[in-house]
Design a protein around this motif. Structure first.
Motif, PDB file in Angstrom:
ATOM      1  N   TYR A  99       0.808  -1.234   0.000  1.00  0.00           N
ATOM      2  CA  TYR A  99       0.000   0.000   0.000  1.00  0.00           C
ATOM      3  C   TYR A  99       0.837   1.277   0.000  1.00  0.00           C
ATOM      4  O   TYR A  99       0.639   2.163  -0.832  1.00  0.00           O
ATOM      5  CB  TYR A  99      -0.952  -0.016   1.203  1.00  0.00           C
ATOM      6  N   ASN A 142      -7.242   9.529  -4.331  1.00  0.00           N
ATOM      7  CA  ASN A 142      -6.910  10.516  -3.294  1.00  0.00           C
ATOM      8  C   ASN A 142      -5.847  11.521  -3.729  1.00  0.00           C
ATOM      9  O   ASN A 142      -5.973  12.723  -3.501  1.00  0.00           O
ATOM     10  CB  ASN A 142      -6.451   9.805  -2.020  1.00  0.00           C
ATOM     11  N   THR A 153      -4.754   1.648  -3.949  1.00  0.00           N
ATOM     12  CA  THR A 153      -5.464   1.844  -2.674  1.00  0.00           C
ATOM     13  C   THR A 153      -6.624   0.844  -2.638  1.00  0.00           C
ATOM     14  O   THR A 153      -6.876   0.132  -3.609  1.00  0.00           O
ATOM     15  CB  THR A 153      -5.995   3.285  -2.565  1.00  0.00           C
ATOM     16  N   SER A 154      -7.322   0.834  -1.524  1.00  0.00           N
ATOM     17  CA  SER A 154      -8.345  -0.221  -1.363  1.00  0.00           C
ATOM     18  C   SER A 154      -9.599   0.025  -2.199  1.00  0.00           C
ATOM     19  O   SER A 154     -10.320  -0.901  -2.519  1.00  0.00           O
ATOM     20  CB  SER A 154      -8.762  -0.317   0.100  1.00  0.00           C
ATOM     21  N   ARG A 155      -9.895   1.271  -2.511  1.00  0.00           N
ATOM     22  CA  ARG A 155     -11.149   1.640  -3.209  1.00  0.00           C
ATOM     23  C   ARG A 155     -12.382   1.167  -2.449  1.00  0.00           C
ATOM     24  O   ARG A 155     -13.400   0.799  -3.031  1.00  0.00           O
ATOM     25  CB  ARG A 155     -11.145   1.115  -4.649  1.00  0.00           C
ATOM     26  N   SER A 185     -13.778   3.160  -0.096  1.00  0.00           N
ATOM     27  CA  SER A 185     -14.442   4.317   0.525  1.00  0.00           C
ATOM     28  C   SER A 185     -15.960   4.368   0.306  1.00  0.00           C
ATOM     29  O   SER A 185     -16.681   4.770   1.223  1.00  0.00           O
ATOM     30  CB  SER A 185     -13.789   5.623   0.060  1.00  0.00           C
ATOM     31  N   TRP A 242      -1.856   2.110   5.710  1.00  0.00           N
ATOM     32  CA  TRP A 242      -3.299   2.000   5.365  1.00  0.00           C
ATOM     33  C   TRP A 242      -4.159   2.253   6.614  1.00  0.00           C
ATOM     34  O   TRP A 242      -5.146   2.990   6.558  1.00  0.00           O
ATOM     35  CB  TRP A 242      -3.606   0.619   4.774  1.00  0.00           C
ATOM     36  N   ASP A 265     -18.730   8.239  -2.369  1.00  0.00           N
ATOM     37  CA  ASP A 265     -18.263   8.089  -0.990  1.00  0.00           C
ATOM     38  C   ASP A 265     -18.439   9.398  -0.214  1.00  0.00           C
ATOM     39  O   ASP A 265     -17.816   9.592   0.834  1.00  0.00           O
ATOM     40  CB  ASP A 265     -16.811   7.607  -0.939  1.00  0.00           C
TER      41      ASP A 265
END
Ligand SMILES: Cc1cc2nc3c(=O)[nH]c(=O)nc-3n(C[C@H](O)[C@H](O)[C@H](O)COP(=O)(O)OP(=O)(O)OC[C@H]3O[C@@H](n4cnc5c(N)ncnc54)[C@H](O)[C@@H]3O)c2cc1C
Length: 468
Positions: free
Chosen positions: A223, A344, A235-237, A239, A274, A375
């Motif tokens: 990450y 982001n 990133t995790s996506r 949100s 993260w 989000d």
């Protein structure tokens, strides 16, 4: 007989749901009702857009089916205001002899006022059970030695971590005994269609959980390295799911701790970075409670209210439409409009460009993000905008203005993100995409609307003049 009412909000799931877990505990002989209330006029005033409403609508449909299959009917009631919500709940509790009301706490000013009004309006026959669910640690639990809310992230984080070490933050496990299925109820949709293509979204809890699993198993350890490249899924996506409550932050932490087999405070830096973002998420919610002016369009740093923003309508329009001629800014804005989400790093770049290079009031950008983001979340959105505009907590010092071209060259070195969102640039060699005005400009793509160097100097001068 006990009659328990569960009031769902931005927490549209059943796993690790504090209020649902409590309401369904030892509930064999209790009547269970569930409700979701809209506040259409108030939400329109807050700027909620069709993307958010459509997404919420899909999650509600799914939740309603899941609940009905387990024997609980979800009523979705279309109302205009939070006042109407208060009235509806108090009336329902009275006429339906509700003995216990369950909900998860929300932290914006209007939501807190509403909940207070509900609690004051209910008679002694209805007990209210409210829970910390949206955040990991309750706002007010992490304070300075002299009992103030933190206004700076790093000391907040240190105290947050030390508080967590003495807290329970494991996900809730509902003990619900399912009942005979009932028919799902219908309602007038919150939004018929989204403004953007939202086909990339997970719409069920299971799907969101799987995305969390994939991120933790495949990308968590990379990450810190991959998070700033908008061309990849670094990133995790997650949100949208955290914002609408299809996933909880407790589940994220539990899943990461399971993978690394240790508590978060022992995580290696790569993975901790993260967790750091989840702490930012908590921080911004805590700020909403500690500094209510943030929910009222006010700057965190009052002296910045004196700024005279330029707010040029044509420049605002170009920014909104992804037509500024600065590729990384336009790519981000097009990603936002077309997908309802933005990376982001690019959110920071477009926000700095608007507030610094164009000297446009951060509230213009905040509201536009609110309209499109799936989000969208007052705490994080306001925090992100005020950080970028140097009006907020930990704000970017006003003299450190991002150069969008070098940001683009650093974080999207091969111009892949640019090419994805700006087809006009695809024919250019990758290195030329960041500043197409340095070569033969591609057909159909505008020249820059401002000179980056001159507008940077103008912004620094304007901020410097603010009375302290
Ligand atoms: C101008 C601006 C506006 C923003 N508006 C929003 C918004 O409306 N809603 C929103 O959820 N985030 C917002 N953010 C924060 C951040 O950009 C997104 O949360 C992030 O891009 C989501 O991608 P992810 O899920 O891949 O995040 P990851 O990097 O995987 O982070 C994990 C989770 O932590 C939370 N998170 C990450 N970064 C932040 C942050 N800086 N502040 C608060 N929480 C964070 C999110 O819930 C995210 O899903 C904004 C940032 C800026 C600069």
């Amino acid at each position: 007989m006990q009659h328990r009412l569960i009031w769902f909000r931005d927490d549209l799931r059943l796993s690790d749901h504090a209020a649902w877990a409590a309401a369904t505990q030892d509930a064999t002989n209790a009547k269970l009702s569930a409700v979701f209330l809209t506040a259409d006029a108030d939400w329109a005033e807050f700027g909620y857009g069709a993307n958010r409403l459509w997404f919420t609508e899909q999650l509600l449909r799914h939740l309603s089916q899941t609940l009905a299959a387990q024997g609980v009917q979800l009523q979705v009631i279309r109302l205009q205001t939070y006042q109407a919500q208060t009235d509806w709940i108090t009336q329902f509790c009275r006429t339906e002899a509700v003995t216990d009301l369950y909900f998860n706490q929300e932290y914006q000013v209007n939501e807190r006022r509403r909940d207070l009004a509900v609690m004051n309006g209910l008679g002694a026959d209805t007990q209210v059970h409210s829970f910390v669910d949206r955040v990991i640690l309750q706002p007010g639990e992490v304070k300075t030695g002299d009992d103030r809310f933190y206004g700076v992230f790093s000391p907040f984080k240190r105290r947050w971590l030390s508080t967590l070490q003495n807290a329970t933050y494991a996900p809730y496990r509902p003990q619900f005994t399912e009942r005979a299925p009932v028919a799902a109820l219908d309602w007038a949709p919150l939004a018929d269609r989204p403004d953007s293509d939202l086909s990339h979204l997970a719409l069920t809890e299971q799907d969101a959980q799987e995305r969390l699993d994939v991120f933790i198993d495949q990308r968590l350890l990379d990450y810190a390295h991959a998070r700033n490249n908008p061309a990849i899924a670094g990133t995790s996506r997650l949100s949208p799911y955290l914002a609408r409550g299809l996933l909880s932050p407790r589940q994220c932490i539990a899943r990461a701790e399971k993978k690394l087999d240790r508590p978060i405070w022992d995580f290696p830096d790569q993975a901790f970075s993260w967790i750091n973002e989840l702490i930012w998420r908590d921080f911004y919610h805590h700020l909403l409670v500690g500094f209510p002016r943030l929910s009222k369009n006010r700057a965190f740093q009052p002296h910045t209210e004196a700024m005279i923003w330029r707010n040029d309508p044509d420049e605002i329009k170009a920014w909104k439409n992804g037509q500024t001629g600065i590729p990384i800014v336009d790519a981000g804005m097009r990603e936002l409009i077309q997908s309802g989400w933005m990376h982001n790093r690019v959110r920071m770049i477009v926000a700095q460009f608007l507030t610094k290079n164009l000297l446009v009031d951060w509230r213009v950008g905040e509201r536009y993000f609110m309209r499109y983001l799936v989000d969208s979340d007052l705490g994080a959105n306001n925090g992100g905008w005020q950080w970028s505009a140097s009006t907020g907590t930990d704000a970017a010092p006003y003299f450190r203005v991002f150069n969008p071209v070098s940001q683009s060259e650093t974080h999207d070195a091969d111009g892949l993100y640019l090419a994805r969102w700006i087809p006009e640039l695809q024919a250019l060699p990758p290195k030329k995409r960041h500043a197409p005005w340095t070569t033969t400009p591609p057909a159909g793509y505008p020249p820059p609307i401002v000179d980056l160097k001159a507008t940077r100097a103008r912004a620094i001068a304007a901020f410097k003049e603010l009375p302290k």
